[in-house]
Design a protein around this motif. Structure first.
Motif, PDB file in Angstrom:
ATOM      1  N   PHE A   1      -5.142  10.371  16.590  1.00 49.30           N
ATOM      2  CA  PHE A   1      -5.649  11.149  15.472  1.00 49.30           C
ATOM      3  C   PHE A   1      -6.850  10.433  14.859  1.00 49.30           C
ATOM      4  CE2 PHE A   1      -1.035  11.812  15.674  1.00 49.30           C
ATOM      5  CZ  PHE A   1      -0.998  13.188  15.883  1.00 49.30           C
ATOM      6  N   LYS A   2      -7.817  11.223  14.421  1.00 49.19           N
ATOM      7  CA  LYS A   2      -9.010  10.688  13.766  1.00 49.19           C
ATOM      8  C   LYS A   2      -8.760  10.645  12.261  1.00 49.19           C
ATOM      9  CE  LYS A   2     -12.037  12.417  17.423  1.00 49.19           C
ATOM     10  NZ  LYS A   2     -13.164  13.323  17.770  1.00 49.19           N
ATOM     11  N   PHE A   3      -8.803   9.463  11.700  1.00 47.53           N
ATOM     12  CA  PHE A   3      -8.414   9.266  10.308  1.00 47.53           C
ATOM     13  C   PHE A   3      -9.327   8.242   9.650  1.00 47.53           C
ATOM     14  CE2 PHE A   3      -6.544   5.819  12.637  1.00 47.53           C
ATOM     15  CZ  PHE A   3      -6.659   4.734  11.777  1.00 47.53           C
ATOM     16  N   ASN A   4      -9.273   8.208   8.325  1.00 44.61           N
ATOM     17  CA  ASN A   4      -9.820   7.097   7.561  1.00 44.61           C
ATOM     18  C   ASN A   4      -8.729   6.594   6.625  1.00 44.61           C
ATOM     19  OD1 ASN A   4     -12.389   5.557   6.880  1.00 44.61           O
ATOM     20  ND2 ASN A   4     -11.663   6.146   4.856  1.00 44.61           N
ATOM     21  N   PHE A   5      -8.470   5.291   6.689  1.00 46.36           N
ATOM     22  CA  PHE A   5      -7.478   4.636   5.837  1.00 46.36           C
ATOM     23  C   PHE A   5      -8.212   3.782   4.827  1.00 46.36           C
ATOM     24  CE2 PHE A   5      -5.028   0.859   4.756  1.00 46.36           C
ATOM     25  CZ  PHE A   5      -3.777   1.361   4.438  1.00 46.36           C
ATOM     26  N   GLU A   6      -7.921   4.013   3.542  1.00 45.58           N
ATOM     27  CA  GLU A   6      -8.533   3.220   2.482  1.00 45.58           C
ATOM     28  C   GLU A   6      -7.448   2.704   1.552  1.00 45.58           C
ATOM     29  OE1 GLU A   6     -12.378   4.478   0.626  1.00 45.58           O
ATOM     30  OE2 GLU A   6     -11.136   4.565  -1.198  1.00 45.58           O
ATOM     31  N   ILE A   7      -7.556   1.455   1.158  1.00 45.85           N
ATOM     32  CA  ILE A   7      -6.597   0.889   0.218  1.00 45.85           C
ATOM     33  C   ILE A   7      -7.359   0.134  -0.863  1.00 45.85           C
ATOM     34  CG2 ILE A   7      -6.206  -1.176   1.656  1.00 45.85           C
ATOM     35  CD1 ILE A   7      -3.255  -1.057   0.630  1.00 45.85           C
ATOM     36  N   LYS A   8      -6.983   0.411  -2.104  1.00 47.81           N
ATOM     37  CA  LYS A   8      -7.642  -0.186  -3.259  1.00 47.81           C
ATOM     38  C   LYS A   8      -6.641  -0.987  -4.072  1.00 47.81           C
ATOM     39  CE  LYS A   8     -10.166   1.123  -7.494  1.00 47.81           C
ATOM     40  NZ  LYS A   8     -10.706   2.271  -8.267  1.00 47.81           N
ATOM     41  N   PHE A   9      -7.028  -2.182  -4.452  1.00 45.56           N
ATOM     42  CA  PHE A   9      -6.235  -3.042  -5.328  1.00 45.56           C
ATOM     43  C   PHE A   9      -6.995  -3.175  -6.642  1.00 45.56           C
ATOM     44  CE2 PHE A   9      -5.389  -4.207  -0.963  1.00 45.56           C
ATOM     45  CZ  PHE A   9      -4.011  -4.348  -0.914  1.00 45.56           C
ATOM     46  N   GLN A  10      -6.385  -2.713  -7.731  1.00 44.62           N
ATOM     47  CA  GLN A  10      -7.045  -2.776  -9.035  1.00 44.62           C
ATOM     48  C   GLN A  10      -6.162  -3.503 -10.030  1.00 44.62           C
ATOM     49  OE1 GLN A  10      -8.260   0.954 -10.851  1.00 44.62           O
ATOM     50  NE2 GLN A  10      -9.865  -0.122 -11.969  1.00 44.62           N
ATOM     51  N   LEU A  11      -6.737  -4.490 -10.710  1.00 45.98           N
ATOM     52  CA  LEU A  11      -6.004  -5.318 -11.667  1.00 45.98           C
ATOM     53  C   LEU A  11      -6.451  -4.985 -13.084  1.00 45.98           C
ATOM     54  CD1 LEU A  11      -4.021  -7.685 -12.140  1.00 45.98           C
ATOM     55  CD2 LEU A  11      -5.988  -9.235 -11.923  1.00 45.98           C
ATOM     56  N   ILE A  12      -5.524  -4.489 -13.899  1.00 47.55           N
ATOM     57  CA  ILE A  12      -5.781  -4.218 -15.305  1.00 47.55           C
ATOM     58  C   ILE A  12      -4.684  -4.908 -16.113  1.00 47.55           C
ATOM     59  CG2 ILE A  12      -5.999  -2.459 -17.099  1.00 47.55           C
ATOM     60  CD1 ILE A  12      -7.026  -0.544 -14.964  1.00 47.55           C
ATOM     61  N   GLU A  13      -5.107  -5.890 -16.929  1.00 44.52           N
ATOM     62  CA  GLU A  13      -4.177  -6.718 -17.679  1.00 44.52           C
ATOM     63  C   GLU A  13      -3.118  -7.298 -16.720  1.00 44.52           C
ATOM     64  OE1 GLU A  13      -2.954  -4.398 -21.102  1.00 44.52           O
ATOM     65  OE2 GLU A  13      -4.794  -4.968 -22.155  1.00 44.52           O
ATOM     66  N   LYS A  14      -1.840  -6.963 -16.898  1.00 45.03           N
ATOM     67  CA  LYS A  14      -0.801  -7.543 -16.043  1.00 45.03           C
ATOM     68  C   LYS A  14      -0.282  -6.568 -14.990  1.00 45.03           C
ATOM     69  CE  LYS A  14       0.918 -10.981 -19.331  1.00 45.03           C
ATOM     70  NZ  LYS A  14       2.129 -11.502 -20.031  1.00 45.03           N
ATOM     71  N   THR A  15      -1.044  -5.511 -14.717  1.00 46.45           N
ATOM     72  CA  THR A  15      -0.624  -4.511 -13.728  1.00 46.45           C
ATOM     73  C   THR A  15      -1.597  -4.445 -12.565  1.00 46.45           C
ATOM     74  OG1 THR A  15       0.536  -3.146 -15.365  1.00 46.45           O
ATOM     75  CG2 THR A  15      -0.153  -2.066 -13.342  1.00 46.45           C
ATOM     76  N   LEU A  16      -1.057  -4.582 -11.353  1.00 42.24           N
ATOM     77  CA  LEU A  16      -1.819  -4.378 -10.125  1.00 42.24           C
ATOM     78  C   LEU A  16      -1.451  -3.011  -9.568  1.00 42.24           C
ATOM     79  CD1 LEU A  16      -3.706  -5.546  -7.890  1.00 42.24           C
ATOM     80  CD2 LEU A  16      -1.598  -6.271  -6.711  1.00 42.24           C
ATOM     81  N   THR A  17      -2.456  -2.149  -9.408  1.00 43.59           N
ATOM     82  CA  THR A  17      -2.247  -0.834  -8.794  1.00 43.59           C
ATOM     83  C   THR A  17      -2.735  -0.882  -7.354  1.00 43.59           C
ATOM     84  OG1 THR A  17      -2.515   0.293 -10.907  1.00 43.59           O
ATOM     85  CG2 THR A  17      -2.764   1.629  -8.928  1.00 43.59           C
ATOM     86  N   VAL A  18      -1.862  -0.476  -6.444  1.00 43.13           N
ATOM     87  CA  VAL A  18      -2.183  -0.417  -5.016  1.00 43.13           C
ATOM     88  C   VAL A  18      -2.288   1.057  -4.641  1.00 43.13           C
ATOM     89  CG1 VAL A  18      -1.510  -1.103  -2.687  1.00 43.13           C
ATOM     90  CG2 VAL A  18      -0.884  -2.549  -4.646  1.00 43.13           C
ATOM     91  N   SER A  19      -3.514   1.504  -4.339  1.00 41.61           N
ATOM     92  CA  SER A  19      -3.777   2.921  -4.087  1.00 41.61           C
ATOM     93  C   SER A  19      -4.167   3.133  -2.634  1.00 41.61           C
ATOM     94  CB  SER A  19      -4.905   3.426  -4.989  1.00 41.61           C
ATOM     95  OG  SER A  19      -4.606   3.220  -6.352  1.00 41.61           O
ATOM     96  N   ASN A  20      -3.446   4.027  -1.970  1.00 44.50           N
ATOM     97  CA  ASN A  20      -3.720   4.380  -0.577  1.00 44.50           C
ATOM     98  C   ASN A  20      -4.382   5.751  -0.505  1.00 44.50           C
ATOM     99  OD1 ASN A  20      -1.923   2.280   1.102  1.00 44.50           O
ATOM    100  ND2 ASN A  20      -0.764   2.963  -0.686  1.00 44.50           N
TER     101      ASN A  20
END
Length: 290
Positions: A107-126
């Motif tokens: 399958f032809k895909f694009n995978f992106e993952i973002k790590f964002q740090l705000i104060e004491k929370t890390l958000t991992v976005s796929n």
């Protein structure tokens, strides 16, 4: 290692596999992520795509053709993931399909993952984008391993997981090939706490399909709340450690390992996601340090 930090935390992400490898409290110098001791388990927090766990005989079928994928898919330990964007509070990594990936995942895909740090929370976005002219099929998940115990004078048995509500939870048992059997066993009955102990994972991971709670905290009876994981975009949850090891993995999942009775057709794989051409799918989870 790629790094972001603020006044509270520093976060490290390995280039290989875009793998979270460190969350460190800058005031106490405590490290929350398992440091991948190769004698026990040599990962920190692999990213799981386009499968979670094991496939029957290590392969699936698409349009009657077999394709081989390793356990947990093609992102883990992948050297071809590129750092796409770096900001003071975030890192974005990207992997686009290639002739090599098409050999094992057609399958032809694009995978992106973002790590964002705000104060004491890390958000991992796929973010998964379908670049194909046909539907693509995938599972997606995280696998972060957290140190336990964290402080001197504590033991593993001082730690427990606490959900945000009382639950009736059964885990689905795995067979010796890593496939999900039809057998379950109870873990919680009108309760919200799973006590950690050295024998909890003797039969492999705890697998919770369609879990109602979307928030769980790692706590110590001696030092209180350590961290909280929220996973509103994920319907399933895995909890795991090597038996006797000083960490616990809290794993938000969309999908899980093959069931014993699978036909191995990826289109009908239990728990699989379908994404139509030109569409994008997003799913995030957060890790908040107490």
């Amino acid at each position: 290692m790629n790094q972001i930090e603020n006044n509270f935390l520093s976060v490290g992400i390995l280039s290989k596999g875009a793998e979270l490898c460190s969350i460190k409290n800058l005031k106490t110098n405590k490290e929350y992520i398992w440091q991948a001791n190769p004698e026990i388990w040599s990962s920190h927090a692999p990213n799981l795509f386009p499968i979670i766990g094991a496939l029957k005989n290590g392969e699936f079928f698409f349009e009657n053709k077999p394709f081989q994928l390793p356990k947990h898919g093609i992102i883990r330990n992948n050297d071809n993931i590129k750092l796409k964007e770096k900001n003071p509070d975030s890192l974005i990594f990207n992997l686009k399909y290639s002739e090599e990936t098409l050999k094992s995942y057609p399958f032809k895909f694009n995978f992106e993952i973002k790590f964002q740090l705000i104060e004491k929370t890390l958000t991992v976005s796929n973010k998964i984008t379908n670049l194909d002219d046909k539907a693509i099929y995938f599972s997606l998940g995280g696998h972060p391993a957290f140190n336990a115990p964290l402080y001197e004078g504590e033991t593993y048995e001082d730690y427990y997981l606490e959900f945000d509500r009382k639950l009736d939870l059964n885990t689905w048992l795995l067979n010796d090939k890593g496939l999900i059997s039809s057998e379950t066993r109870p873990v919680l009955r009108d309760d919200n706490k799973i006590q950690l102990n050295k024998n909890l994972f003797d039969k492999d991971a705890l697998i919770f399909k369609n879990i109602e709670s979307k928030k769980v905290a790692l706590k110590s009876r001696k030092s209180g709340t350590v961290l909280t994981v929220e996973y509103n975009d994920f319907k399933d949850l895995g909890v795991w450690a090597k038996p006797g090891a000083p960490y616990v993995c809290i794993e938000p999942w969309l999908g899980y390992a093959d069931v014993e009775g699978t036909t191995q057709d990826i289109k009908t794989k239990e728990g699989i996601m379908e994404l139509m051409p030109s569409k994008t799918f997003d799913a995030s989870y957060t890790i908040t340090i107490a």
